[in-house]
Design a protein around this motif. Structure first.
Motif, PDB file in Angstrom:
ATOM      1  N   VAL A 188       0.405  10.672   1.281  1.00 49.86           N
ATOM      2  CA  VAL A 188      -1.053  10.466   1.272  1.00 49.86           C
ATOM      3  C   VAL A 188      -1.405   9.134   1.933  1.00 49.86           C
ATOM      4  CG1 VAL A 188      -3.076  10.148  -0.204  1.00 49.86           C
ATOM      5  CG2 VAL A 188      -1.449  11.962  -0.712  1.00 49.86           C
ATOM      6  N   LEU A 189      -0.661   8.088   1.614  1.00 49.22           N
ATOM      7  CA  LEU A 189      -0.897   6.790   2.251  1.00 49.22           C
ATOM      8  C   LEU A 189      -0.649   6.868   3.758  1.00 49.22           C
ATOM      9  CD1 LEU A 189       0.681   4.280  -0.296  1.00 49.22           C
ATOM     10  CD2 LEU A 189      -1.735   4.565   0.240  1.00 49.22           C
ATOM     11  N   GLY A 190       0.364   7.639   4.149  1.00 46.29           N
ATOM     12  CA  GLY A 190       0.680   7.804   5.566  1.00 46.29           C
ATOM     13  C   GLY A 190      -0.405   8.531   6.342  1.00 46.29           C
ATOM     14  N   VAL A 191      -1.241   9.281   5.668  1.00 46.21           N
ATOM     15  CA  VAL A 191      -2.389   9.936   6.305  1.00 46.21           C
ATOM     16  C   VAL A 191      -3.622   9.030   6.231  1.00 46.21           C
ATOM     17  CG1 VAL A 191      -3.968  11.900   6.127  1.00 46.21           C
ATOM     18  CG2 VAL A 191      -1.508  12.273   5.893  1.00 46.21           C
ATOM     19  N   LEU A 192      -3.816   8.395   5.079  1.00 45.59           N
ATOM     20  CA  LEU A 192      -5.020   7.579   4.880  1.00 45.59           C
ATOM     21  C   LEU A 192      -5.042   6.305   5.730  1.00 45.59           C
ATOM     22  CD1 LEU A 192      -5.714   7.821   1.039  1.00 45.59           C
ATOM     23  CD2 LEU A 192      -6.997   8.852   2.909  1.00 45.59           C
ATOM     24  N   PHE A 193      -3.908   5.632   5.876  1.00 46.43           N
ATOM     25  CA  PHE A 193      -3.891   4.402   6.666  1.00 46.43           C
ATOM     26  C   PHE A 193      -4.337   4.646   8.108  1.00 46.43           C
ATOM     27  CE2 PHE A 193      -0.929   2.242   3.546  1.00 46.43           C
ATOM     28  CZ  PHE A 193      -1.815   1.229   3.232  1.00 46.43           C
ATOM     29  N   PRO A 194      -3.743   5.611   8.825  1.00 44.47           N
ATOM     30  CA  PRO A 194      -4.215   5.839  10.198  1.00 44.47           C
ATOM     31  C   PRO A 194      -5.666   6.327  10.266  1.00 44.47           C
ATOM     32  CG  PRO A 194      -2.078   6.871   9.880  1.00 44.47           C
ATOM     33  CD  PRO A 194      -2.545   6.402   8.540  1.00 44.47           C
ATOM     34  N   PHE A 195      -6.073   7.190   9.322  1.00 46.80           N
ATOM     35  CA  PHE A 195      -7.454   7.674   9.327  1.00 46.80           C
ATOM     36  C   PHE A 195      -8.433   6.518   9.139  1.00 46.80           C
ATOM     37  CE2 PHE A 195     -11.189   8.856   6.830  1.00 46.80           C
ATOM     38  CZ  PHE A 195     -11.815   9.712   7.718  1.00 46.80           C
ATOM     39  N   HIS A 196      -8.200   5.703   8.139  1.00 44.97           N
ATOM     40  CA  HIS A 196      -9.084   4.581   7.825  1.00 44.97           C
ATOM     41  C   HIS A 196      -9.154   3.614   9.019  1.00 44.97           C
ATOM     42  CE1 HIS A 196     -11.225   1.993   4.986  1.00 44.97           C
ATOM     43  NE2 HIS A 196     -10.528   0.979   5.474  1.00 44.97           N
ATOM     44  N   SER A 197      -8.031   3.316   9.600  1.00 47.68           N
ATOM     45  CA  SER A 197      -8.002   2.418  10.754  1.00 47.68           C
ATOM     46  C   SER A 197      -8.712   3.025  11.952  1.00 47.68           C
ATOM     47  CB  SER A 197      -6.557   2.093  11.138  1.00 47.68           C
ATOM     48  OG  SER A 197      -5.919   1.436  10.085  1.00 47.68           O
ATOM     49  N   HIS A 198      -8.523   4.319  12.168  1.00 44.65           N
ATOM     50  CA  HIS A 198      -9.151   5.003  13.290  1.00 44.65           C
ATOM     51  C   HIS A 198     -10.675   4.923  13.197  1.00 44.65           C
ATOM     52  CE1 HIS A 198      -9.420   7.934  16.569  1.00 44.65           C
ATOM     53  NE2 HIS A 198     -10.413   8.474  15.878  1.00 44.65           N
ATOM     54  N   THR A 200     -11.396   3.211  -0.764  1.00 44.08           N
ATOM     55  CA  THR A 200     -11.216   3.190  -2.217  1.00 44.08           C
ATOM     56  C   THR A 200      -9.873   3.812  -2.594  1.00 44.08           C
ATOM     57  OG1 THR A 200     -13.597   3.330  -2.528  1.00 44.08           O
ATOM     58  CG2 THR A 200     -12.215   3.925  -4.408  1.00 44.08           C
ATOM     59  N   ALA A 201      -9.551   4.938  -1.963  1.00 49.03           N
ATOM     60  CA  ALA A 201      -8.271   5.610  -2.248  1.00 49.03           C
ATOM     61  C   ALA A 201      -7.090   4.707  -1.890  1.00 49.03           C
ATOM     62  CB  ALA A 201      -8.186   6.923  -1.490  1.00 49.03           C
ATOM     63  N   LEU A 202      -7.187   3.988  -0.779  1.00 50.85           N
ATOM     64  CA  LEU A 202      -6.111   3.068  -0.395  1.00 50.85           C
ATOM     65  C   LEU A 202      -5.979   1.926  -1.391  1.00 50.85           C
ATOM     66  CD1 LEU A 202      -6.661   2.897   3.458  1.00 50.85           C
ATOM     67  CD2 LEU A 202      -4.659   3.821   2.288  1.00 50.85           C
ATOM     68  N   ALA A 203      -7.111   1.420  -1.863  1.00 52.37           N
ATOM     69  CA  ALA A 203      -7.081   0.328  -2.832  1.00 52.37           C
ATOM     70  C   ALA A 203      -6.454   0.756  -4.150  1.00 52.37           C
ATOM     71  CB  ALA A 203      -8.495  -0.204  -3.071  1.00 52.37           C
ATOM     72  N   VAL A 204      -6.601   2.028  -4.499  1.00 51.47           N
ATOM     73  CA  VAL A 204      -6.022   2.543  -5.743  1.00 51.47           C
ATOM     74  C   VAL A 204      -4.563   2.952  -5.538  1.00 51.47           C
ATOM     75  CG1 VAL A 204      -6.148   4.433  -7.405  1.00 51.47           C
ATOM     76  CG2 VAL A 204      -8.235   3.263  -6.701  1.00 51.47           C
ATOM     77  N   LEU A 205      -4.285   3.662  -4.444  1.00 48.59           N
ATOM     78  CA  LEU A 205      -2.947   4.231  -4.247  1.00 48.59           C
ATOM     79  C   LEU A 205      -1.882   3.207  -3.851  1.00 48.59           C
ATOM     80  CD1 LEU A 205      -3.658   7.657  -2.540  1.00 48.59           C
ATOM     81  CD2 LEU A 205      -2.827   7.224  -4.852  1.00 48.59           C
ATOM     82  N   ALA A 206      -2.259   2.149  -3.156  1.00 48.76           N
ATOM     83  CA  ALA A 206      -1.247   1.170  -2.733  1.00 48.76           C
ATOM     84  C   ALA A 206      -0.532   0.537  -3.926  1.00 48.76           C
ATOM     85  CB  ALA A 206      -1.874   0.117  -1.826  1.00 48.76           C
ATOM     86  N   PRO A 207      -1.241   0.035  -4.937  1.00 50.56           N
ATOM     87  CA  PRO A 207      -0.517  -0.496  -6.098  1.00 50.56           C
ATOM     88  C   PRO A 207       0.214   0.593  -6.880  1.00 50.56           C
ATOM     89  CG  PRO A 207      -2.830  -1.193  -6.151  1.00 50.56           C
ATOM     90  CD  PRO A 207      -2.673  -0.251  -5.020  1.00 50.56           C
ATOM     91  N   VAL A 208      -0.356   1.799  -6.930  1.00 46.15           N
ATOM     92  CA  VAL A 208       0.310   2.907  -7.622  1.00 46.15           C
ATOM     93  C   VAL A 208       1.649   3.204  -6.946  1.00 46.15           C
ATOM     94  CG1 VAL A 208       0.183   5.391  -8.099  1.00 46.15           C
ATOM     95  CG2 VAL A 208      -1.787   3.929  -8.559  1.00 46.15           C
ATOM     96  N   ALA A 209       1.656   3.182  -5.611  1.00 51.30           N
ATOM     97  CA  ALA A 209       2.893   3.458  -4.874  1.00 51.30           C
ATOM     98  C   ALA A 209       3.985   2.464  -5.245  1.00 51.30           C
ATOM     99  CB  ALA A 209       2.621   3.420  -3.371  1.00 51.30           C
ATOM    100  N   PHE A 210       3.635   1.199  -5.359  1.00 56.74           N
ATOM    101  CA  PHE A 210       4.639   0.195  -5.725  1.00 56.74           C
ATOM    102  C   PHE A 210       5.062   0.331  -7.183  1.00 56.74           C
ATOM    103  CE2 PHE A 210       2.987  -1.765  -1.875  1.00 56.74           C
ATOM    104  CZ  PHE A 210       4.178  -2.138  -1.265  1.00 56.74           C
ATOM    105  N   ALA A 211       4.149   0.773  -8.026  1.00 55.68           N
ATOM    106  CA  ALA A 211       4.476   0.917  -9.448  1.00 55.68           C
ATOM    107  C   ALA A 211       5.406   2.098  -9.707  1.00 55.68           C
ATOM    108  CB  ALA A 211       3.198   1.074 -10.265  1.00 55.68           C
ATOM    109  N   VAL A 212       5.237   3.186  -8.988  1.00 52.97           N
ATOM    110  CA  VAL A 212       6.060   4.380  -9.245  1.00 52.97           C
ATOM    111  C   VAL A 212       7.331   4.408  -8.409  1.00 52.97           C
ATOM    112  CG1 VAL A 212       4.082   5.774  -9.943  1.00 52.97           C
ATOM    113  CG2 VAL A 212       4.864   5.871  -7.575  1.00 52.97           C
TER     114      VAL A 212
END
Length: 105
Positions: free
Chosen positions: A34-44, A10-22
């Motif tokens: 935060v994305l750099g921590v969440l992507f590997p964690f979620h994939s792991h 859920t956090a990735l789905a929210v933060l990914a578009p936010v990252a491109f917007a800001v």
């Protein structure tokens, strides 16, 4: 772990578009970290589920060790990209930018 996995999704789905917007702004670096921590964690976590379902029991410990190594290397690479490079979002956005051409004088 299942709850954390779904929360990270859920956090990735929210933060990914936010990252491109800001991007580019001062808010971009914390979001990229935060994305750099969440992507590997979620994939792991997701790949651990795959290992549990499809890898024979005798090979699971080796597969999990290899996955942990790949996750650590990925997280370290994304952290370096975010702290010493242009950041995750700007790197992805550069895929769609036209390369800067050098004019011959």
């Amino acid at each position: 772990m299942n709850k954390w996995y779904h929360t990270s999704g859920t956090a990735l789905a929210v933060l990914a578009p936010v990252a491109f917007a800001v991007s580019p702004s001062a808010m971009n670096m914390p979001v990229d970290v935060v994305l750099g921590v969440l992507f590997p964690f979620h994939s792991h976590v997701a790949l651990n589920y795959v290992i549990s379902d499809y890898v024979p029991p005798a090979a699971r410990s080796g597969a999990r060790a290899a996955l942990l190594a790949v996750t650590i290397i990925t997280a370290a690479g994304l952290l370096k990209l975010n702290l010493q490079g242009p950041g995750l979002t700007e790197t992805v956005k550069s895929l769609w930018r036209e390369p800067k051409s050098e004019k011959a004088n």
